[in-house]
Design a protein around this motif. Structure first.
Motif, short mmCIF file in Angstrom:
data_model
loop_
_atom_site.label_atom_id
_atom_site.label_comp_id
_atom_site.label_asym_id
_atom_site.label_seq_id
_atom_site.Cartn_x
_atom_site.Cartn_y
_atom_site.Cartn_z
N PHE A 187 -4.72 38.59 53.27
CA PHE A 187 -3.70 37.76 52.63
C PHE A 187 -3.99 36.26 52.78
CE2 PHE A 187 -0.92 41.57 53.64
CZ PHE A 187 -1.00 42.07 52.36
N SER A 188 -5.26 35.91 52.88
CA SER A 188 -5.61 34.49 52.94
C SER A 188 -5.41 33.88 51.55
CB SER A 188 -7.08 34.33 53.36
OG SER A 188 -7.93 34.82 52.34
N PRO A 189 -5.20 32.58 51.49
CA PRO A 189 -5.08 31.94 50.17
C PRO A 189 -6.30 32.21 49.28
CG PRO A 189 -4.31 30.44 51.86
CD PRO A 189 -4.91 31.62 52.57
N ILE A 200 -0.37 42.23 43.38
CA ILE A 200 -0.11 40.90 43.94
C ILE A 200 -0.60 39.84 42.97
CG2 ILE A 200 -0.75 39.31 45.79
CD1 ILE A 200 -0.70 41.69 47.72
N GLY A 201 -1.76 40.07 42.35
CA GLY A 201 -2.29 39.10 41.40
C GLY A 201 -1.35 38.86 40.23
N GLN A 202 -0.78 39.94 39.71
CA GLN A 202 0.16 39.80 38.59
C GLN A 202 1.41 39.05 39.03
OE1 GLN A 202 -0.64 40.74 35.39
NE2 GLN A 202 1.13 39.48 35.01
N GLU A 203 1.87 39.28 40.23
CA GLU A 203 3.02 38.56 40.77
C GLU A 203 2.72 37.06 40.88
OE1 GLU A 203 6.77 37.69 42.28
OE2 GLU A 203 6.07 39.51 41.30
N ILE A 204 1.51 36.73 41.30
CA ILE A 204 1.12 35.33 41.38
C ILE A 204 1.13 34.69 40.00
CG2 ILE A 204 -0.79 33.74 41.92
CD1 ILE A 204 -1.52 35.75 44.20
N LEU A 205 0.57 35.38 39.01
CA LEU A 205 0.56 34.85 37.64
C LEU A 205 1.98 34.61 37.14
CD1 LEU A 205 -2.24 37.00 35.99
CD2 LEU A 205 -2.32 34.56 36.49
N THR A 206 2.88 35.54 37.42
CA THR A 206 4.28 35.41 36.99
C THR A 206 4.94 34.23 37.68
OG1 THR A 206 4.42 37.79 36.61
CG2 THR A 206 6.50 36.60 36.87
N ARG A 207 4.76 34.14 38.99
CA ARG A 207 5.37 33.03 39.73
C ARG A 207 4.82 31.68 39.28
NH1 ARG A 207 6.28 34.52 46.11
NH2 ARG A 207 7.45 36.43 45.77
N GLN A 208 3.53 31.62 39.05
CA GLN A 208 2.94 30.36 38.61
C GLN A 208 3.45 29.96 37.23
OE1 GLN A 208 -1.24 31.11 39.21
NE2 GLN A 208 -1.21 29.99 41.15
N ALA A 209 3.66 30.93 36.37
CA ALA A 209 4.20 30.62 35.05
C ALA A 209 5.63 30.10 35.15
CB ALA A 209 4.16 31.87 34.16
N ASN A 210 6.39 30.65 36.09
CA ASN A 210 7.79 30.24 36.25
C ASN A 210 7.96 28.98 37.08
OD1 ASN A 210 8.60 32.48 34.78
ND2 ASN A 210 8.92 33.74 36.59
N GLU A 211 7.07 28.77 38.05
CA GLU A 211 7.25 27.67 39.01
C GLU A 211 6.24 26.53 38.81
OE1 GLU A 211 7.36 29.14 43.03
OE2 GLU A 211 8.33 30.99 42.38
N ALA A 244 0.84 33.43 50.65
CA ALA A 244 -0.06 33.82 51.75
C ALA A 244 0.68 33.73 53.08
CB ALA A 244 -1.30 32.93 51.76
N THR A 245 1.41 32.65 53.29
CA THR A 245 2.18 32.47 54.52
C THR A 245 3.24 33.56 54.65
OG1 THR A 245 1.82 30.10 54.46
CG2 THR A 245 3.66 30.88 55.81
N ASP A 246 3.96 33.82 53.57
CA ASP A 246 5.02 34.85 53.59
C ASP A 246 4.44 36.23 53.88
OD1 ASP A 246 6.83 32.86 52.98
OD2 ASP A 246 7.03 33.43 50.87
N LEU A 247 3.33 36.59 53.24
CA LEU A 247 2.74 37.91 53.43
C LEU A 247 2.19 38.09 54.85
CD1 LEU A 247 0.91 38.37 50.01
CD2 LEU A 247 2.84 39.72 50.86
N ARG A 248 1.56 37.06 55.38
CA ARG A 248 1.04 37.16 56.76
C ARG A 248 2.17 37.27 57.77
NH1 ARG A 248 -3.64 32.73 56.48
NH2 ARG A 248 -2.03 31.80 55.21
N ARG A 249 3.29 36.59 57.50
CA ARG A 249 4.44 36.68 58.40
C ARG A 249 5.08 38.07 58.30
NH1 ARG A 249 8.55 33.91 56.11
NH2 ARG A 249 7.20 32.10 55.97
N GLU A 250 5.18 38.60 57.09
CA GLU A 250 5.83 39.89 56.86
C GLU A 250 4.96 41.06 57.34
OE1 GLU A 250 9.20 41.91 55.83
OE2 GLU A 250 8.93 39.75 55.62
N PHE A 251 3.64 40.91 57.21
CA PHE A 251 2.70 41.99 57.57
C PHE A 251 1.63 41.44 58.53
CE2 PHE A 251 4.18 42.68 53.18
CZ PHE A 251 4.83 43.90 53.34
N PRO A 252 2.01 41.13 59.76
CA PRO A 252 1.07 40.47 60.69
C PRO A 252 -0.15 41.32 61.05
CG PRO A 252 3.08 41.11 61.84
CD PRO A 252 3.30 41.36 60.38
N ASP A 253 -0.05 42.64 60.95
CA ASP A 253 -1.16 43.50 61.33
C ASP A 253 -2.14 43.77 60.19
OD1 ASP A 253 -0.12 43.69 63.90
OD2 ASP A 253 1.07 45.47 63.40
#
Length: 110
Positions: free
Chosen positions: A36-38, A1-12, A23-32
């Motif tokens: 996944f807090s910020p 997940i950390g590497q994905e964040i680095l990639t997204r931040q570099a692109n966005e 964080a919002t997307d992960l909590r919605r996708e995996f509520p249990d």
């Protein structure tokens, strides 16, 4: 997940609230599931940035609990020193509190 964040931040770009949206997307996708807090996602990002060598992560870092890794990221800035504390934690079976005590007493330099 950390590497994905680095990639997204570099692109966005950093200001695009990548971590908050993820964080919002992960909590919605995996509520249990927890973790996944910020704040925790920021630790995951820092973790990926601090340990780019995936082999080292699999061999050493993965052997200690997440809470130990977070404390090392909080208190230790140098890569060699982080690696030393990780290896000593594995070797000595330090609890999180003992690890923090050893870091605060600057055992690495002693």
């Amino acid at each position: 997940i950390g590497q994905e964040i680095l990639t997204r931040q570099a692109n966005e770009n950093w200001g695009s609230k990548v971590i908050d949206r993820l964080a919002t997307d992960l909590r919605r996708e995996f509520p249990d599931m927890q973790g996944f807090s910020p704040r925790n996602l920021k630790y995951m990002r820092t973790f990926a940035e601090a340990y780019p060598d995936k082999q080292f992560v699999q061999q050493a870092v993965a052997q200690i609990p997440w809470g130990h890794n977070v404390r090392i990221l909080d208190y230790v800035k140098g890569h060699d020193e982080r690696e030393w504390y990780i290896r000593e934690t594995i070797k000595n079976g330090w609890s999180r509190n003992i690890l923090v005590l050893q870091i605060k007493s600057d055992l690495y330099r002693r």
